[in-house]
Design an enzyme around this catalytic site. Structure first.
Site, short mmCIF file in Angstrom:
data_model
loop_
_atom_site.label_atom_id
_atom_site.label_comp_id
_atom_site.label_asym_id
_atom_site.label_seq_id
_atom_site.Cartn_x
_atom_site.Cartn_y
_atom_site.Cartn_z
N ARG A 1 0.86 -1.19 0.00
CA ARG A 1 0.00 0.00 0.00
C ARG A 1 0.89 1.23 0.00
NH1 ARG A 1 -4.67 0.20 4.38
NH2 ARG A 1 -2.89 0.74 5.67
N THR B 1 -1.24 7.42 -0.45
CA THR B 1 -2.57 7.26 -1.08
C THR B 1 -3.34 6.07 -0.51
OG1 THR B 1 -1.74 5.79 -2.79
CG2 THR B 1 -1.64 8.16 -3.25
N ASP C 1 0.81 -3.32 11.86
CA ASP C 1 1.26 -3.73 10.53
C ASP C 1 1.62 -5.21 10.54
OD1 ASP C 1 3.04 -4.32 8.30
OD2 ASP C 1 2.97 -2.17 7.90
N ASP D 1 5.18 -6.25 9.18
CA ASP D 1 6.27 -5.88 10.10
C ASP D 1 6.29 -6.80 11.32
OD1 ASP D 1 7.23 -3.88 8.52
OD2 ASP D 1 6.20 -2.26 9.57
C1 PRP Z 1 -0.91 -4.99 4.31
C2 PRP Z 1 -1.69 -6.28 4.40
C3 PRP Z 1 -2.55 -6.23 3.17
C4 PRP Z 1 -2.84 -4.76 3.03
C5 PRP Z 1 -4.24 -4.50 3.48
O1 PRP Z 1 0.14 -5.07 3.43
O2 PRP Z 1 -0.88 -7.43 4.47
O3 PRP Z 1 -1.92 -6.74 2.01
O4 PRP Z 1 -1.91 -4.08 3.86
O5 PRP Z 1 -4.59 -3.18 3.27
P1 PRP Z 1 -5.73 -2.75 2.24
O6 PRP Z 1 -6.88 -3.68 2.47
O7 PRP Z 1 -6.03 -1.34 2.66
O8 PRP Z 1 -5.19 -2.84 0.86
P2 PRP Z 1 1.16 -3.83 3.20
O9 PRP Z 1 0.65 -2.97 2.12
O10 PRP Z 1 1.45 -3.19 4.51
O11 PRP Z 1 2.44 -4.55 2.60
P3 PRP Z 1 3.49 -5.53 3.31
O12 PRP Z 1 2.75 -6.84 3.56
O13 PRP Z 1 4.55 -5.67 2.30
O14 PRP Z 1 3.94 -4.90 4.60
N1 URA Z 2 -2.28 -3.45 6.79
C1 URA Z 2 -1.89 -3.92 8.00
O1 URA Z 2 -0.90 -4.67 8.10
N2 URA Z 2 -2.58 -3.53 9.08
C2 URA Z 2 -3.67 -2.74 9.01
O2 URA Z 2 -4.27 -2.45 10.05
C3 URA Z 2 -4.06 -2.27 7.75
C4 URA Z 2 -3.35 -2.64 6.65
#
Ligand code: PRP
Ligand code: URA
Length: 209
Positions: free
Chosen positions: A104, A108, A200, A203
């Site tokens: 994400r 945005t 997150d 993380d």
């Molecule tokens: C997190 C999570 C989802 C997304 C959800 O990933 O694992 O994929 O956010 O958010 P949304 O429903 O608003 O799209 P992130 O974008 O943090 O990436 P990462 O797993 O690489 O940390």
């Molecule tokens: N992605 C995450 O990992 N946590 C949240 O709460 C939303 C998006």
């Protein structure tokens, strides 16, 4: 939408999600809990897998066994979806695994694609999309779009914690996709994080806080 969305309401899942939420939970425990919750949810999400009958010879007699007939593809959304793969693989060892890389954008909150590799016979398979977090629903909806564009037809989404906004967005964009959620939380905050959520997921899973 009511028939499309399944919230688990199971004491074992609720218990494990509550520990997952705790900010003091270590990365090691977090990973183990994600595995265990995915395993329990996998039981529900695979409830209607088609079976075929074949003869089996037990030490006692001949009988008819039921075997899974449809091939399965697991598609984790990187990164955090990776934490759910081993659990589903232990339930369905013959499953193939595709990967979709999305993150994400911090400003945005829109998903940005950086990787997509799916099994070549994806159109034949029952597909389980894996991501522990369904927040705005942007990532899951985009991942399902990619899968459909590459021929995927029978798709289910498994997430551990969902926001109502994300459930609604995916249900509207993809009314043919069943959504399995460990729990549906209260809301999103101004940064599009799930409240109360767990922070997150990527993380916490990989110790990159
Ligand atoms: C997190 C999570 C989802 C997304 C959800 O990933 O694992 O994929 O956010 O958010 P949304 O429903 O608003 O799209 P992130 O974008 O943090 O990436 P990462 O797993 O690489 O940390
Ligand atoms: N992605 C995450 O990992 N946590 C949240 O709460 C939303 C998006």
């Amino acid at each position: 939408m009511d028939n499309q969305v399944h919230e688990m309401h199971h004491p074992l899942i609720m218990h494990k999600i509550s520990i997952l939420r705790d900010k003091e939970t270590t990365t090691r425990d977090f990973r183990e809990l994600v595995y265990e919750i995915a395993l329990l949810m996998g039981y529900e999400a695979t409830r209607d897998l088609e079976t075929v009958e074949r003869p089996v010879e037990t030490p006692i007699t001949q009988t008819t066994g039921k075997f899974i007939s449809k091939q399965v593809a697991l598609v984790p959304i990187l990164r955090a979806g990776l934490g759910m793969v081993d659990a589903l693989m232990s339930l369905i060892p013959a499953a193939k695994v595709g990967h979709i890389g999305l993150y994400r954008d911090h400003d945005t909150h829109e998903p940005v694609e950086y990787y997509c590799k799916l099994p070549s016979d994806i159109s034949e398979r029952q597909i389980l999309v894996l991501d522990p977090m369904l927040a705005t629903g942007g990532s899951a909806a985009a991942a399902i779009d990619f899968i459909k564009k590459r021929g995927g037809k029978k798709i289910k989404l498994m997430c551990i914690i969902a926001a109502p906004e994300g459930v609604k967005a995916v249900a509207e964009a993809h009314p043919d996709v069943e959504i399995f959620c460990g729990t549906i939380d209260e809301k999103l905050n101004e940064n599009c994080y799930i409240v109360p959520g767990l922070g997150d997921a990527g993380d916490r899973l990989f110790g990159t806080l």
